[in-house]
Design an enzyme around this catalytic site. Structure first.
Site, mmCIF file in Angstrom:
data_model
loop_
_atom_site.group_PDB
_atom_site.id
_atom_site.type_symbol
_atom_site.label_atom_id
_atom_site.label_comp_id
_atom_site.label_asym_id
_atom_site.label_seq_id
_atom_site.Cartn_x
_atom_site.Cartn_y
_atom_site.Cartn_z
ATOM 1 N N SER A 92 -6.326 34.148 -5.325
ATOM 2 C CA SER A 92 -6.633 33.447 -4.257
ATOM 3 C C SER A 92 -6.726 31.906 -4.573
ATOM 4 O O SER A 92 -7.645 31.544 -5.677
ATOM 5 C CB SER A 92 -7.639 34.132 -3.465
ATOM 6 O OG SER A 92 -8.115 33.248 -2.447
ATOM 7 N N TYR B 52 -16.331 37.773 -3.066
ATOM 8 C CA TYR B 52 -15.072 38.020 -2.845
ATOM 9 C C TYR B 52 -14.139 36.979 -3.600
ATOM 10 O O TYR B 52 -13.390 37.510 -4.855
ATOM 11 C CB TYR B 52 -14.437 37.778 -1.470
ATOM 12 C CG TYR B 52 -12.944 37.535 -1.449
ATOM 13 C CD1 TYR B 52 -11.941 38.868 -1.830
ATOM 14 C CD2 TYR B 52 -12.452 36.305 -1.172
ATOM 15 C CE1 TYR B 52 -10.754 38.558 -1.682
ATOM 16 C CE2 TYR B 52 -10.802 36.305 -1.305
ATOM 17 C CZ TYR B 52 -10.025 37.432 -1.500
ATOM 18 O OH TYR B 52 -8.760 37.437 -1.292
ATOM 19 N N LYS C 86 -12.159 37.784 -7.752
ATOM 20 C CA LYS C 86 -10.835 37.320 -8.220
ATOM 21 C C LYS C 86 -10.903 36.397 -9.361
ATOM 22 O O LYS C 86 -10.048 36.481 -10.341
ATOM 23 C CB LYS C 86 -10.222 36.278 -7.042
ATOM 24 C CG LYS C 86 -10.045 36.809 -5.745
ATOM 25 C CD LYS C 86 -8.881 38.038 -5.943
ATOM 26 C CE LYS C 86 -8.610 38.611 -4.644
ATOM 27 N NZ LYS C 86 -7.697 39.695 -4.564
HETATM 28 P P1 NAD Z 1 -4.541 43.968 3.535
HETATM 29 O O1 NAD Z 1 -6.075 44.353 3.776
HETATM 30 O O2 NAD Z 1 -3.632 43.914 4.421
HETATM 31 O O3 NAD Z 1 -4.169 44.814 2.138
HETATM 32 C C1 NAD Z 1 -4.741 45.319 1.117
HETATM 33 C C2 NAD Z 1 -4.258 46.670 1.135
HETATM 34 O O4 NAD Z 1 -5.287 47.428 0.271
HETATM 35 C C3 NAD Z 1 -4.794 47.510 2.376
HETATM 36 O O5 NAD Z 1 -3.358 48.106 2.929
HETATM 37 C C4 NAD Z 1 -5.778 48.571 2.026
HETATM 38 O O6 NAD Z 1 -5.709 49.817 2.758
HETATM 39 C C5 NAD Z 1 -5.800 48.622 0.774
HETATM 40 N N1 NAD Z 1 -6.796 49.049 -0.098
HETATM 41 C C6 NAD Z 1 -7.885 48.478 -0.106
HETATM 42 N N2 NAD Z 1 -8.698 49.160 -1.222
HETATM 43 C C7 NAD Z 1 -7.976 50.025 -1.749
HETATM 44 C C8 NAD Z 1 -8.316 50.994 -2.699
HETATM 45 N N3 NAD Z 1 -9.645 51.129 -3.179
HETATM 46 N N4 NAD Z 1 -7.405 51.847 -2.967
HETATM 47 C C9 NAD Z 1 -5.982 51.914 -2.325
HETATM 48 N N5 NAD Z 1 -5.805 50.905 -1.655
HETATM 49 C C10 NAD Z 1 -6.762 49.999 -1.082
HETATM 50 O O7 NAD Z 1 -4.689 42.413 3.018
HETATM 51 P P2 NAD Z 1 -3.516 41.345 2.367
HETATM 52 O O8 NAD Z 1 -3.760 40.108 3.202
HETATM 53 O O9 NAD Z 1 -2.296 41.960 2.531
HETATM 54 O O10 NAD Z 1 -4.166 41.049 0.815
HETATM 55 C C11 NAD Z 1 -3.425 41.645 -0.106
HETATM 56 C C12 NAD Z 1 -4.064 41.024 -1.410
HETATM 57 O O11 NAD Z 1 -4.072 39.756 -1.462
HETATM 58 C C13 NAD Z 1 -5.582 41.328 -1.549
HETATM 59 O O12 NAD Z 1 -6.006 41.615 -2.721
HETATM 60 C C14 NAD Z 1 -6.338 40.060 -1.082
HETATM 61 O O13 NAD Z 1 -7.733 39.626 -1.435
HETATM 62 C C15 NAD Z 1 -5.092 39.061 -1.486
HETATM 63 N N6 NAD Z 1 -5.438 37.916 -0.774
HETATM 64 C C16 NAD Z 1 -5.226 37.782 0.487
HETATM 65 C C17 NAD Z 1 -5.060 36.439 1.104
HETATM 66 C C18 NAD Z 1 -5.064 36.473 2.673
HETATM 67 O O14 NAD Z 1 -5.584 35.563 3.453
HETATM 68 N N7 NAD Z 1 -4.396 37.434 3.368
HETATM 69 C C19 NAD Z 1 -5.197 35.289 0.455
HETATM 70 C C20 NAD Z 1 -5.362 35.213 -0.803
HETATM 71 C C21 NAD Z 1 -5.410 36.574 -1.472
HETATM 72 C C1 WQD Z 2 -8.725 28.228 8.085
HETATM 73 C C2 WQD Z 2 -9.260 26.751 8.679
HETATM 74 C C3 WQD Z 2 -11.595 27.028 9.295
HETATM 75 C C4 WQD Z 2 -11.054 30.314 12.132
HETATM 76 C C5 WQD Z 2 -9.951 32.377 4.162
HETATM 77 C C6 WQD Z 2 -10.606 32.854 2.923
HETATM 78 C C7 WQD Z 2 -9.489 32.814 1.658
HETATM 79 C C8 WQD Z 2 -8.132 33.522 1.824
HETATM 80 C C9 WQD Z 2 -7.723 32.771 3.195
HETATM 81 C C10 WQD Z 2 -8.323 35.501 0.829
HETATM 82 C C11 WQD Z 2 -10.752 26.304 8.288
HETATM 83 C C12 WQD Z 2 -10.919 27.026 10.503
HETATM 84 C C13 WQD Z 2 -11.048 29.159 11.317
HETATM 85 C C14 WQD Z 2 -11.682 29.942 13.544
HETATM 86 C C15 WQD Z 2 -11.505 27.657 12.719
HETATM 87 N N1 WQD Z 2 -8.381 34.798 1.828
HETATM 88 N N2 WQD Z 2 -10.990 28.110 11.666
HETATM 89 N N3 WQD Z 2 -11.690 28.619 13.835
HETATM 90 O O1 WQD Z 2 -11.381 30.070 5.228
HETATM 91 O O2 WQD Z 2 -9.202 28.807 4.602
HETATM 92 O O3 WQD Z 2 -9.632 30.937 3.900
HETATM 93 O O4 WQD Z 2 -8.449 32.995 4.182
HETATM 94 O O5 WQD Z 2 -8.144 35.176 -0.220
HETATM 95 O O6 WQD Z 2 -10.363 33.539 0.561
HETATM 96 O O7 WQD Z 2 -11.852 31.954 2.607
HETATM 97 O O8 WQD Z 2 -9.098 30.595 6.067
HETATM 98 O O9 WQD Z 2 -8.048 30.820 8.273
HETATM 99 O O10 WQD Z 2 -10.559 31.499 7.830
HETATM 100 O O11 WQD Z 2 -9.659 29.079 8.145
HETATM 101 O O12 WQD Z 2 -11.695 26.490 13.004
HETATM 102 O O13 WQD Z 2 -11.864 30.746 14.364
HETATM 103 O O14 WQD Z 2 -9.542 27.140 10.105
HETATM 104 O O15 WQD Z 2 -12.693 26.282 9.312
HETATM 105 O O16 WQD Z 2 -10.578 25.059 8.215
HETATM 106 P P1 WQD Z 2 -9.789 29.976 4.755
HETATM 107 P P2 WQD Z 2 -9.191 30.735 7.884
#
Ligand code: NAD
Ligand code: WQD
Length: 339
Positions: free
Chosen positions: A125, A151, A155
Site C-alpha cells: 500500500s 495497518y 505492510k
Molecule cells: P477485502 O477485505 O475486500 O479483501 C481481503 C480478503 O481477504 C477478504 O475477502 C477476506 O475475506 C480475506 N481474508 C482476510 N483475512 C483472511 C485470512 N486470515 N485468511 C483468508 N482470507 C482472509 O480488501 P481489498 O480492498 O480487496 O484488499 C486486498 C488487499 O489489498 C489487502 O491486503 C489490503 O490491505 C490491500 N490494499 C487495499 C487497499 C484498499 O484501499 N482497498 C489499498 C492498499 C492495499
Molecule cells: C481519501 C480522502 C480523506 C472519507 C485509506 C488508507 C490507505 C488505503 C486506502 C489500504 C482523504 C477524505 C474520506 C470521508 C473525506 N488502504 N475523506 N470524507 O485515507 O487516502 O487511504 O484507504 O491500504 O491505507 O489509509 O483513503 O478514501 O479514506 O480518504 O473527506 O468520509 O477523502 O480525508 O483526503 P485514504 P480514504
C-alpha cells in the site's frame, strides 16, 4: 500460469481473478470469507464460464493450504491479497492486525518453499510511505515517515520479510505492489466493493450518500495546502489495478522488487464528489468537517517504473470509476448479500 489468490473473493482479489482468467491463466482462491461472500467467486465463474476452485480457510492454516495446493498441482505463483485493511481498526486491535497480516504471509512463504512455488506478488500500500516528503512518490521515496498506524506497519514489515526471503533464496521471485487508492467496480456491475457497515473510504461513502442510505458526506478538512484546500489522492480504477497484477506476475524476476500502482493524477475530495454527482445524476450533500486524524494532505504516485518495466499503465479515469461504482451500487444495493 496456475495462480493461487489469497483473499481472491475480496474487492481487489475478485477483479484480479477475473483479469488473470481473461489473460489465460488458471486461478485458485483461498479466502476465509471474513470480509466477503462466496458469491463473488460464483460471479467470476458466471462472467468467464471457468471453474474457480475455492478453499474457505484461514491462510494461516498451513495444512489446509498445503492440501489445496497439492490437489491442484502445479501451482506456479501466489498473489497474496488476504488481510485486514481498516486503518482505524488497526489502531484499536494492533495484535490482531499483526497476527493476520504478518501471520498469513509467513504461513504462505513456508507452504511456497515446501511445495516449490517460486513467485509471490503482494498487496502492499502507498500507506507505507507515511507522510510524503516529496511528490509524486517514487519507489525510492522514503517509507515510514510518521507512519503511526499498525495497518501500514504490517505492510512495511511484510515488504521487509519478502525482501529478506528473496535475498536468501535465489529462486524466489517476490514483488510488492504499492496500491494508491483503489476505487470503482467491474463494468459488468457484477463485481464490486462490499464494505460491512459504514464505509471508511471516500468513494463508498459518497456512493451511499448518492443512493440515500447516508445523509451527507463529511469533507475532512478544507484548509490543506492544496488547490481547493481538500486532500489530494491518486484514485486508481480497480480494473486497472487488477491488470497491474497480471503484468507484475508475468514480469516477475528472481529477487525482490517494488512497484507503485497509481495513475499519477491527483484528485481532490471535492473533485471526487463532483465526479460522482455527474456519474449518478444525484446531488451529494456535504458538510465541512475537521481534518481526520492521521490523514496526509496529498499522496500520489509516480507510476513511471511500472510503465517502463511492466509495460502497464492505467486506462480509466475518475469518471469511469464513479460510473462503474454507481452501476455496481444501484444493481447491488446490499452488495453480494442479496444475490
Ligand atoms: P477485502 O477485505 O475486500 O479483501 C481481503 C480478503 O481477504 C477478504 O475477502 C477476506 O475475506 C480475506 N481474508 C482476510 N483475512 C483472511 C485470512 N486470515 N485468511 C483468508 N482470507 C482472509 O480488501 P481489498 O480492498 O480487496 O484488499 C486486498 C488487499 O489489498 C489487502 O491486503 C489490503 O490491505 C490491500 N490494499 C487495499 C487497499 C484498499 O484501499 N482497498 C489499498 C492498499 C492495499
Ligand atoms: C481519501 C480522502 C480523506 C472519507 C485509506 C488508507 C490507505 C488505503 C486506502 C489500504 C482523504 C477524505 C474520506 C470521508 C473525506 N488502504 N475523506 N470524507 O485515507 O487516502 O487511504 O484507504 O491500504 O491505507 O489509509 O483513503 O478514501 O479514506 O480518504 O473527506 O468520509 O477523502 O480525508 O483526503 P485514504 P480514504
Amino acid at each position: 500460469m496456475r495462480v493461487l489468490l489469497t483473499g481472491g473473493a475480496g474487492y481487489i482479489g475478485a477483479h484480479t481473478a477475473l483479469a488473470l482468467l481473461e489473460a489465460g491463466h488458471d486461478v485458485l482462491v483461498v479466502d476465509d470469507l471474513s470480509g466477503t461472500s462466496a458469491e463473488a467467486v460464483a460471479r467470476i465463474e458466471r462472467i468467464t464460464g471457468e471453474t474457480v476452485p475455492l478453499l474457505v480457510a484461514d491462510v494461516r492454516d498451513a495444512d489446509a493450504l498445503t492440501d489445496f495446493v497439492r490437489e491442484h498441482a502445479p501451482v506456479q505463483a501466489v498473489i497474496h491479497l488476504a488481510g485486514l485493511k481498516a486503518v482505524g481498526e488497526s489502531v484499536a486491535e494492533p495484535v490482531r492486525y499483526y497476527d493476520v497480516n504478518v501471520g498469513t504471509t509467513i504461513a504462505l512463504l513456508k507452504v511456497m518453499a515446501a511445495q516449490g512455488i517460486p513467485t509471490i506478488v503482494f498487496s502492499s500500500s502507498a500507506t507505507v510511505y507515511g507522510t510524503p516528503e516529496e511528490l509524486p512518490l517514487t519507489e525510492e521515496s522514503p517509507t515510514g515517515i510518521d507512519l503511526a498506524n499498525p495497518y501500514g506497519k504490517t505492510k512495511r514489515i511484510i515488504e521487509e520479510i519478502l525482501s529478506d526471503a528473496a535475498a536468501a533464496d535465489p529462486a524466489l521471485r517476490a514483488v510488492s505492489l504499492r496500491y494508491f487508492n483503489p476505487v470503482g467496480a467491474h463494468a459488468s456491475g457484477l463485481l464490486g466493493e462490499d464494505p460491512h457497515g459504514i464505509p471508511n473510504n471516500l468513494m463508498p461513502f459518497v456512493s451511499r450518500v448518492a443512493i440515500g442510505t447516508l445523509p451527507e458526506v463529511a469533507v475532512f478538512g478544507t484548509d490543506y495546502d492544496t488547490p481547493d484546500g481538500t486532500g489530494l489522492r491518486d484514485y486508481i480504477h480497480v480494473t486497472d489495478l487488477a491488470a497491474g497484477h497480471v503484468a507484475a506476475l508475468e514480469h516477475a524476476q528472481p529477487g525482490y522488487d517494488v512497484f507503485n500502482l497509481g495513475t499519477g493524477t491527483p484528485v481532490s475530495v471535492l473533485e471526487l464528489i463532483a465526479a460522482f454527482e455527474r456519474a449518478s445524476g444525484r446531488d451529494i450533500p456535504r458538510r465541512i468537517a475537521p481534518r481526520r486524524a492521521g490523514d496526509v494532505a496529498a499522496s500520489y504516485a509516480d507510476p513511471a517504473k511500472a510503465h517502463r518495466e511492466l509495460g502497464w499503465s492505467t486506462r480509466l479515469t475518475i469518471d469511469d470509476a464513479c460510473r462503474d461504482y454507481w452501476n455496481w451500487q444501484t444493481n447491488n444495493p446490499d452488495g453480494y448479500a442479496r444475490a
